[in-house]
Write a protein that holds these residues in place. Structure first.
Motif, mmCIF file in Angstrom:
data_model
loop_
_atom_site.group_PDB
_atom_site.id
_atom_site.type_symbol
_atom_site.label_atom_id
_atom_site.label_comp_id
_atom_site.label_asym_id
_atom_site.label_seq_id
_atom_site.Cartn_x
_atom_site.Cartn_y
_atom_site.Cartn_z
ATOM 1 N N PRO A 155 0.829 -1.206 0.000
ATOM 2 C CA PRO A 155 0.000 0.000 0.000
ATOM 3 C C PRO A 155 0.863 1.255 0.000
ATOM 4 O O PRO A 155 1.843 1.350 0.746
ATOM 5 C CB PRO A 155 -0.798 -0.129 1.304
ATOM 6 N N PHE A 156 0.506 2.206 -0.840
ATOM 7 C CA PHE A 156 1.253 3.464 -0.885
ATOM 8 C C PHE A 156 0.332 4.681 -0.745
ATOM 9 O O PHE A 156 0.798 5.800 -0.635
ATOM 10 C CB PHE A 156 2.045 3.575 -2.193
ATOM 11 N N GLN A 157 -0.987 4.439 -0.722
ATOM 12 C CA GLN A 157 -1.919 5.555 -0.685
ATOM 13 C C GLN A 157 -3.235 5.104 -0.059
ATOM 14 O O GLN A 157 -3.626 3.940 -0.192
ATOM 15 C CB GLN A 157 -2.180 6.061 -2.112
ATOM 16 N N TYR A 158 -3.890 6.022 0.640
ATOM 17 C CA TYR A 158 -5.269 5.758 1.041
ATOM 18 C C TYR A 158 -6.060 7.055 1.000
ATOM 19 O O TYR A 158 -5.506 8.165 1.061
ATOM 20 C CB TYR A 158 -5.372 5.088 2.416
ATOM 21 N N SER A 159 -7.369 6.885 0.880
ATOM 22 C CA SER A 159 -8.299 8.003 1.010
ATOM 23 C C SER A 159 -9.332 7.605 2.053
ATOM 24 O O SER A 159 -9.718 6.439 2.144
ATOM 25 C CB SER A 159 -8.983 8.310 -0.319
ATOM 26 N N LEU A 160 -9.758 8.577 2.848
ATOM 27 C CA LEU A 160 -10.669 8.307 3.956
ATOM 28 C C LEU A 160 -11.669 9.456 4.045
ATOM 29 O O LEU A 160 -11.285 10.618 4.195
ATOM 30 C CB LEU A 160 -9.860 8.205 5.250
ATOM 31 N N HIS A 161 -12.934 9.138 3.897
ATOM 32 C CA HIS A 161 -14.002 10.105 4.171
ATOM 33 C C HIS A 161 -14.682 9.667 5.465
ATOM 34 O O HIS A 161 -15.194 8.553 5.558
ATOM 35 C CB HIS A 161 -15.018 10.147 3.030
#
Length: 433
Positions: free
Chosen positions: A257-263
């Motif tokens: 994993p190199f990226q995440y998005s979280l709402h």
């Protein structure tokens, strides 16, 4: 044996010079026989003969690899070289990097001499058939079939498949009826398919498409929504994988994993707050990524994903890698829920989804004003490629632009989840959820 900027003739000449000078091992050796040009990945002297070592990115020997080596063997024999053995060298996906790459452990070599020799016997006939095809002035009279994508997808599919109409049997998702069997019977349009020949899922898709029918199982949707709670965190990871492990503790093709998005929605009806992470190039991102994620997601939060198997797999790998964080990760794992579930079960189905429950199909069907169309990065494969490109760029405007495009894409993935969930909640009878 260098080849960039060299003509075929120059490559052939330099290869002969290396052989005549007594070279024991030649990489990218070039040969031509009967107007067939080949390059041997690794050519190893074996007494008065030579060994062929063909190197592939895969993790096993495939039939198409054997064909490849058989052509090389045929050409080398035609050039007067004797081939003693042939090997297929491929990635060992059980290897785990610790420190410098151990090449002898990263790669596995399997001798394929018997299989190659068996193919070699028919090679003159195969070559003649290929030459006959090339000499024909008209295109080959070959109808479409499974061969169009086996062993590789053919470049001519848009041309050869141009007679296939919209809403055809080939739009049916999943396994079930033999589509080419129907095609060979003259059944091409979805409207002409005998519905009793389809399995349940394909029949459902066919009927919904032909009748432009939408389905909502309100009780199932109510049950799904009842399994969620607040604070609610919409989570999406982006990962990359490579045949050569870039960091310690990584296997070939392991997803890193190199990226995440979280709402994050703290309560019912609350405006979502957005958090994100994108690793710096060429640095192992995993510790920093998971520490930031654990800090951002409350222990008691419901974590909503789209295809939970993927996000859970990433989290489990991180738990194994960092034992000191494993307990905190396990707490989050227990709270993961899957927004894909009601669409996979077809509790909610819109006919424009055409049998798919991918978020790329569900989003435009439920939230037409939100789309991936026109984005510089519009899918996970493009994001993976963009990260690799980032790792090759120097600091500057191009890197900044690429980074911004990656953040936009991953942000849309979790915003899409927010909007899709909102549609489910707003479905008649759920306004109080």
């Amino acid at each position: 044996m260098p080849y960039e900027g060299l003509s075929f003739g120059e490559q052939l000449t330099r290869t002969k010079q290396l052989i005549d000078s007594g070279a024991e091992v030649i990489y990218e050796a070039s040969f031509s026989f009967s107007a067939i040009f080949v390059k041997v990945d690794i050519l190893v002297r074996d007494g008065d003969a030579w060994q062929i070592h063909e190197v592939k990115m895969g993790t096993s020997v495939k039939d198409v690899n054997l064909d490849d080596v058989a052509v090389q063997h045929y050409v080398l024999n035609g050039c007067g070289l004797s081939v003693s053995k042939s090997f297929l060298v491929h990635i060992n996906n059980q290897y785990v990097r610790q420190g410098d790459i151990e090449v002898d452990k990263l790669f596995t070599g399997e001798e394929i001499t018997p299989q190659v020799l068996a193919r070699l016997q028919s090679m003159p006939e195969v070559v003649q058939e290929l030459r006959s095809t090339l000499r024909e002035s008209a295109e080959p009279s070959i109808d479409i079939g499974p061969h169009c994508k086996d062993p590789y997808e053919c470049d001519f599919i848009p041309y050869c498949w141009r007679h296939i109409p919209e809403d055809s049997i080939f739009d049916l998702r999943g396994r079930g009826t033999d589509k080419f069997k129907l095609y060979n019977q003259g059944i091409v349009r979805l409207a002409d398919v005998p519905l009793d020949e389809l399995n349940g899922a394909q029949r459902f898709q066919a009927e919904a498409t032909l009748e432009q029918k939408d389905v909502t199982d309100r009780e199932a949707v109510r049950e799904f929504l009842g399994s969620l709670w607040y604070p609610l965190c919409h989570l999406d990871f982006e990962t990359f994988d490579t045949p050569i492990p870039p960091f310690d503790g990584v296997r070939p093709y392991q997803k890193v994993p190199f990226q995440y998005s979280l709402h994050i929605q703290k309560e019912v009806g609350a405006e979502p707050e957005h958090c994100e992470y994108l690793a710096q190039p060429n640095v192992d991102p995993r510790r920093e990524l998971i520490e930031q994620l654990l800090t951002t997601i409350p222990e008691d939060a419901c974590i909503l994903t789209y295809n939970q198997a993927f996000e859970k797999g990433v989290l489990r790998e991180l738990a194994k890698l960092f034992p000191d964080l494993a307990e905190a990760i396990e707490v989050r794992l227990a709270n993961v829920r899957d927004l894909m579930a009601p669409f996979k079960r077809r509790d909610v189905y819109r006919w424009p989804m055409r049998g798919s429950y991918s978020i790329k199909e569900v989003l435009p069907a439920l939230v037409p004003e939100l789309s991936y169309t026109g984005m510089e990065i519009a899918d996970g494969m493009a994001a993976m490629q963009a990260y690799r490109e980032m790792c090759a760029l120097e600091a500057g405007e191009k890197l900044d632009r690429l980074r911004a495009a990656m953040l936009d894409y991953c942000r849309l993935d979790t915003l899409a989840m927010v909007k899709i969930l909102k549609v489910l909640v707003a479905t008649e009878g759920f306004s109080s959820c």
